[in-house]
Design an enzyme around this catalytic site. Structure first.
Site: not given
Length: 216
Positions: A97, A155, A185-187
Site C-alpha cells: 500500500m 506489516i 504506508g505498509s504491506r
C-alpha cells in the site's frame, strides 16, 4: 466517509489548518507567497482526508474465495516457509500500500479468529524481504469450513508507526468487514494453502473487500 482511526487526527488537522490560514493572512503581505502557502495547506488537508477515507465496498460474500484484505499492488506471489503459526510451507501473496491507498484492513474470509498476535519491531521499507519478520506487525489466523485456515499479517512500513488490529481470538470474522488499520504506508501478507488457485498476478492492483485473490 472517514475511518474512525482518523477522526481525532482530522479534527486536529482542521484546527491547525484554520489557525495557519489566519496567521498567514495576518502576518504575510506578499500576495504570491500568501497564495502559495494557502495552496500548500489545502494540499496537506486533502492528503490527510484521502489517507483516512473509508469507502463502502461491495463485498460478494463467498466461502470459497479469499478476498484482498487491503487496497494496493500485488508485489509477492511465492512459496515460503511460514514459521510463526503453520510451521510449514504456504503460498505467500503480498499487497503493498502506498500512502495514497485506502489503509483499512478487511477480513479476507468468513470464519472464526483462531490466533491474533502483535509484534513490536523495526520500520524497514515495506517491500524489504525482512520486513515480514522484523518490522512492527500483527498476525491473524481465520478459519472457515470451506477454505480452511488463512493467515494474514499487517506489516508497518518506513512511515507507518502504528498498526491497529481489531481481531481477537474467538471473534466471528465476516468477509470484507473492518479488521484493522495501518497508518501511513505498509504491506499485508496472506499465507494460503499450497494448492490454492491464485486469481491475481504480480503488479495487479487490488481493492480490499472486493478483489478475489484466490479461490478453493
Amino acid at each position: 466517509m472517514f475511518h474512525k482511526e482518523g477522526h481525532k487526527i482530522i479534527v486536529i488537522t482542521f484546527i491547525l489548518i484554520i489557525a495557519s490560514y489566519i496567521a498567514v493572512d495576518y502576518f504575510i503581505d506578499i500576495n504570491w507567497l500568501k497564495y502559495i502557502l494557502f495552496f500548500t495547506l489545502a494540499i496537506f488537508l486533502y492528503l490527510i482526508l484521502q489517507f483516512f477515507r473509508n469507502p463502502k465496498r461491495n463485498t460478494i460474500n463467498n466461502n470459497n474465495n479469499v478476498l484482498s484484505p487491503v487496497d494496493g499492488k500485488v508485489v509477492v506471489i511465492e512459496e515460503v516457509f511460514e514459521k510463526e503459526y503453520f510451521k510449514e510451507k504456504r503460498l505467500q501473496i503480498s499487497v503493498f500500500m502506498s500512502p495514497l491507498n485506502v489503509h483499512v484492513t478487511r477480513y479476507p474470509i468468513n470464519g472464526k479468529v483462531l490466533f491474533s498476535k502483535y509484534h513490536p519491531g523495526k520500520y524497514l521499507v515495506a517491500w524489504h524481504p525482512k520486513a515480514s519478520e522484523e518490522n512492527e506487525r500483527t498476525t491473524v489466523v481465520v478459519e472457515n469450513e470451506s477454505y480452511g485456515k488463512v493467515l494474514y499479517r499487517q506489516i508497518a512500513g518506513a512511515l507507518a508507526k502504528r498498526i491497529v488490529n481489531y481481531a481477537k481470538v474467538g471473534d466471528e470474522a465476516v468477509q470484507g468487514t473492518d479488521s484493522g488499520f495501518i497508518k501511513f504506508g505498509s504491506r499485508v501478507d496472506l499465507y494460503l494453502p499450497l494448492d490454492t488457485n491464485v486469481k491475481v498476478s504480480l503488479n495487479d492492483k487490488v481493492k480490499g473487500g472486493e478483489s478475489i485473490i484466490a479461490e478453493l
